[in-house]
Design a protein around this motif. Structure first.
Motif, PDB file in Angstrom:
ATOM      1  N   UNK A 111      65.978  -3.659 -16.998  1.00  9.92           N
ATOM      2  CA  UNK A 111      66.659  -3.871 -18.277  1.00  9.92           C
ATOM      3  C   UNK A 111      67.173  -5.311 -18.410  1.00  9.92           C
ATOM      4  N   UNK A 112      67.461  -5.940 -17.287  1.00 10.61           N
ATOM      5  CA  UNK A 112      67.989  -7.311 -17.315  1.00 10.61           C
ATOM      6  C   UNK A 112      67.097  -8.236 -16.495  1.00 10.61           C
ATOM      7  N   UNK A 113      65.910  -8.563 -17.038  1.00  8.97           N
ATOM      8  CA  UNK A 113      64.965  -9.374 -16.279  1.00  8.97           C
ATOM      9  C   UNK A 113      65.592 -10.701 -15.863  1.00  8.97           C
TER      10      UNK A 113
ATOM     11  N   UNK B 295      71.751  -6.231  -9.770  1.00 11.94           N
ATOM     12  CA  UNK B 295      71.067  -6.683 -10.991  1.00 11.94           C
ATOM     13  C   UNK B 295      69.870  -7.580 -10.680  1.00 11.94           C
ATOM     14  N   UNK B 296      69.665  -7.837  -9.406  1.00  5.67           N
ATOM     15  CA  UNK B 296      68.539  -8.677  -9.020  1.00  5.67           C
ATOM     16  C   UNK B 296      68.797 -10.147  -9.268  1.00  5.67           C
ATOM     17  N   UNK B 297      70.033 -10.490  -9.654  1.00 15.32           N
ATOM     18  CA  UNK B 297      70.372 -11.895  -9.897  1.00 15.32           C
ATOM     19  C   UNK B 297      71.886 -12.057  -9.871  1.00 15.32           C
TER      20      UNK B 297
ATOM     21  N   UNK C  57      87.835  -0.541 -25.608  1.00 14.27           N
ATOM     22  CA  UNK C  57      87.034  -1.694 -26.015  1.00 14.27           C
ATOM     23  C   UNK C  57      87.520  -2.351 -27.303  1.00 14.27           C
ATOM     24  N   UNK C  58      88.784  -2.087 -27.670  1.00 15.02           N
ATOM     25  CA  UNK C  58      89.266  -2.515 -28.997  1.00 15.02           C
ATOM     26  C   UNK C  58      89.219  -4.029 -29.213  1.00 15.02           C
ATOM     27  N   UNK C  59      89.302  -4.814 -28.154  1.00 11.40           N
ATOM     28  CA  UNK C  59      89.329  -6.279 -28.331  1.00 11.40           C
ATOM     29  C   UNK C  59      87.941  -6.907 -28.224  1.00 11.40           C
ATOM     30  N   UNK C  60      86.938  -6.076 -27.997  1.00  7.39           N
ATOM     31  CA  UNK C  60      85.592  -6.629 -27.816  1.00  7.39           C
ATOM     32  C   UNK C  60      84.892  -6.841 -29.161  1.00  7.39           C
ATOM     33  N   UNK C  61      84.205  -7.938 -29.279  1.00  7.38           N
ATOM     34  CA  UNK C  61      83.367  -8.163 -30.452  1.00  7.38           C
ATOM     35  C   UNK C  61      82.203  -7.168 -30.440  1.00  7.38           C
ATOM     36  N   UNK C  62      81.638  -6.931 -31.608  1.00  7.80           N
ATOM     37  CA  UNK C  62      80.536  -5.970 -31.700  1.00  7.80           C
ATOM     38  C   UNK C  62      79.297  -6.487 -30.970  1.00  7.80           C
ATOM     39  N   UNK C  63      78.692  -5.600 -30.195  1.00 10.15           N
ATOM     40  CA  UNK C  63      77.394  -5.904 -29.589  1.00 10.15           C
ATOM     41  C   UNK C  63      77.405  -6.870 -28.416  1.00 10.15           C
ATOM     42  N   UNK C  64      78.584  -7.236 -27.903  1.00 13.63           N
ATOM     43  CA  UNK C  64      78.586  -8.239 -26.827  1.00 13.63           C
ATOM     44  C   UNK C  64      78.478  -7.648 -25.415  1.00 13.63           C
ATOM     45  N   UNK C  65      78.719  -6.343 -25.274  1.00 15.03           N
ATOM     46  CA  UNK C  65      78.720  -5.776 -23.925  1.00 15.03           C
ATOM     47  C   UNK C  65      77.325  -5.256 -23.566  1.00 15.03           C
ATOM     48  N   UNK C  66      76.832  -5.690 -22.409  1.00 13.26           N
ATOM     49  CA  UNK C  66      75.518  -5.239 -21.951  1.00 13.26           C
ATOM     50  C   UNK C  66      75.635  -4.049 -21.007  1.00 13.26           C
ATOM     51  N   UNK C  67      76.619  -4.102 -20.113  1.00 14.89           N
ATOM     52  CA  UNK C  67      76.846  -2.978 -19.204  1.00 14.89           C
ATOM     53  C   UNK C  67      78.315  -2.602 -19.314  1.00 14.89           C
ATOM     54  N   UNK C  68      78.573  -1.361 -19.715  1.00 19.20           N
ATOM     55  CA  UNK C  68      79.954  -0.889 -19.799  1.00 19.20           C
ATOM     56  C   UNK C  68      80.167   0.180 -18.739  1.00 19.20           C
ATOM     57  N   UNK C  69      81.224   0.016 -17.960  1.00 21.23           N
ATOM     58  CA  UNK C  69      81.544   0.979 -16.906  1.00 21.23           C
ATOM     59  C   UNK C  69      82.882   1.611 -17.254  1.00 21.23           C
TER      60      UNK C  69
END
Lengths: 162, 262
Positions: free
Chosen positions: B41-43, B73-75, B123-135
């Motif tokens: 997913x994260x080349x 993540x391989x990197x 996640x209230x302070x996060x901008x839309x669409x910026x998180x790739x992996x959420x735990x």
């Protein structure tokens, strides 16, 4: 909190989210501190596509930091180009080496033999080493002020604003 | 097995102590199948992913992901961000991440880049669409307490002159915020889930959410699938079998490439 972090955050109020003025939050009375981080030009190269350049320009101005160039840099701008690197003697030998490097890049996608540019060093300093320790982050939409203390921003809203 | 970050510096009077659920998340993230999924997913040559953990507590999970980014993540080129409603947890995590990274110094392993800790509701302070992996290791224990009352304690400043009983009460409430989940133990998780499609990147995003049996995980999975045909959910980790039932599960929640996204 790094300057870079501010490009991922917005006002915690739901009603502000669709409003373009809620991002970026505007830093005021900010105290900055430089916290050294190992310089890694390969990391910067991978970070470049994620940078919101226009917003970083706004933040630099708000913090009173040196301005950024108008256009986001291309990947090549992070490295000194061969002609800047000095002598181009032993062309044949260099040609051979060049070939190996290209193969390496294809193989590992990691190799980078070029030297980092001043721009790369400046970006590293700005994005990863410059941190906001104290101050406020103000929403341009609702005017709410989020306090930053000892490097941690507090986005908790009083119950009546949630 | 990858080493577990040290949390010996953390005061567990008011910060959740790493427990079976935390360790299940570590095992799941570093399992062969998840490493395979994440690497695909994260080349390697694509933009740096943002990994945000909501409710970090001691920071053991995020510090693990940050320190072992190369293996998972391989990197090493990942950004990590800590979020917690409890300021003590924000402070503890900063140290846990730092310690886990310096513990690897000299081993020639590159680690991820920590963006910092922020004190926030989910996640209230996060901008839309910026998180790739959420735990998310939620407060999942069914409880009767009013979560709104508990939240008030996170808003208040600690009083340095507080009596020991007042301090104990405050600490207990902060701890309760880390485990008390209201009805079905799902009140907080449901708020996070309702905001998940906004926070996660629609192309690359993936969330790892831990649930316990009382949370009715099958119903949660149905709910997620009902969002849109492009949302997927799978059980990718579990532990603590009791009479054939898994007590804890980790769900992987992710959207497939939406037809009109880049």
């Amino acid at each position: 909190m790094k300057i870079l972090t501010l490009t991922f955050l917005t006002c915690a109020r739901k009603s502000c989210k669709p409003e373009p003025t809620s991002y970026p939050l505007h830093p005021t009375s900010a105290e900055l501190e430089i916290i050294p981080v190992d310089f890694n030009p390969l990391f910067l190269r991978a970070l470049l596509p994620r940078l919101d350049w226009p917003t970083l320009r706004i933040l630099c101005e708000a913090f009173g930091l040196p301005g950024l160039q108008e256009e986001a840099p291309e990947e090549d701008a992070l490295f000194l180009q061969p002609e800047e690197g000095g002598a181009m003697e032993d062309v044949e030998v260099q040609g051979e080496k060049g070939k190996e490097v290209v193969e390496d890049v294809e193989k590992k996608g990691e190799e980078e033999t070029r030297e980092a540019s001043q721009l790369a060093k400046d970006l590293h300093h700005l994005l990863l080493e410059t941190t906001m320790q104290e101050g406020k982050l103000v929403c341009g939409c609702c005017g709410h002020e989020y306090a930053v203390k000892e490097g941690i921003a507090n986005f908790l809203l009083p119950a009546h604003l949630v | 097995m990858l080493p577990t970050p040290s949390t010996s510096h953390v005061s567990f009077d008011n910060v959740y102590e790493p427990s079976e659920d935390s360790f299940l998340l570590l095992d799941t993230l570093s399992s062969a199948s998840e490493v395979e999924f994440l690497k695909t997913r994260f080349p390697k040559n694509e933009a740096v992913p943002v990994i945000a953990e909501v409710g970090v507590g001691s920071g053991v999970v995020l510090a693990f992901a940050n320190a072992h980014a190369t293996e998972i993540f391989g990197k090493p080129h990942v950004l990590t961000l800590a979020i917690d409603i409890n300021r003590h947890a924000c402070e503890a995590t900063r140290q846990t991440v730092e310690k886990a990274s310096t513990d690897l110094a000299g081993s020639q392993v590159s680690v991820g880049t920590f963006l910092g800790s922020i004190q926030a509701d989910l996640g209230s302070a996060m901008r839309s669409g910026v998180v790739d992996v959420l735990i998310f290791n939620p407060p999942y224990v069914p409880s009767e307490e009013s979560l709104a009352d508990l939240r008030d304690v996170a808003l208040s400043e600690p009083q340095f002159k507080a009596s020991s009983s007042a301090k104990f009460e405050r600490d207990s409430k902060l701890l309760a915020l880390s485990y008390a989940g209201g009805a079905d133990g799902m009140e907080t998780t449901n708020i996070l889930l309702s905001d998940l499609p906004r926070i996660l990147n629609e192309r690359r995003g993936v969330a790892y959410i831990l649930l316990c049996a009382q949370n009715k995980p099958a119903a949660v999975m149905e709910y997620i699938k009902s969002w849109h045909a492009n949302w997927n959910v799978e059980v990718v980790g579990h532990s603590g079998k009791t009479a054939g039932w898994e007590v804890l599960q980790v769900l992987r929640v992710w959207p497939d490439n939406l037809p009109h996204s880049k």
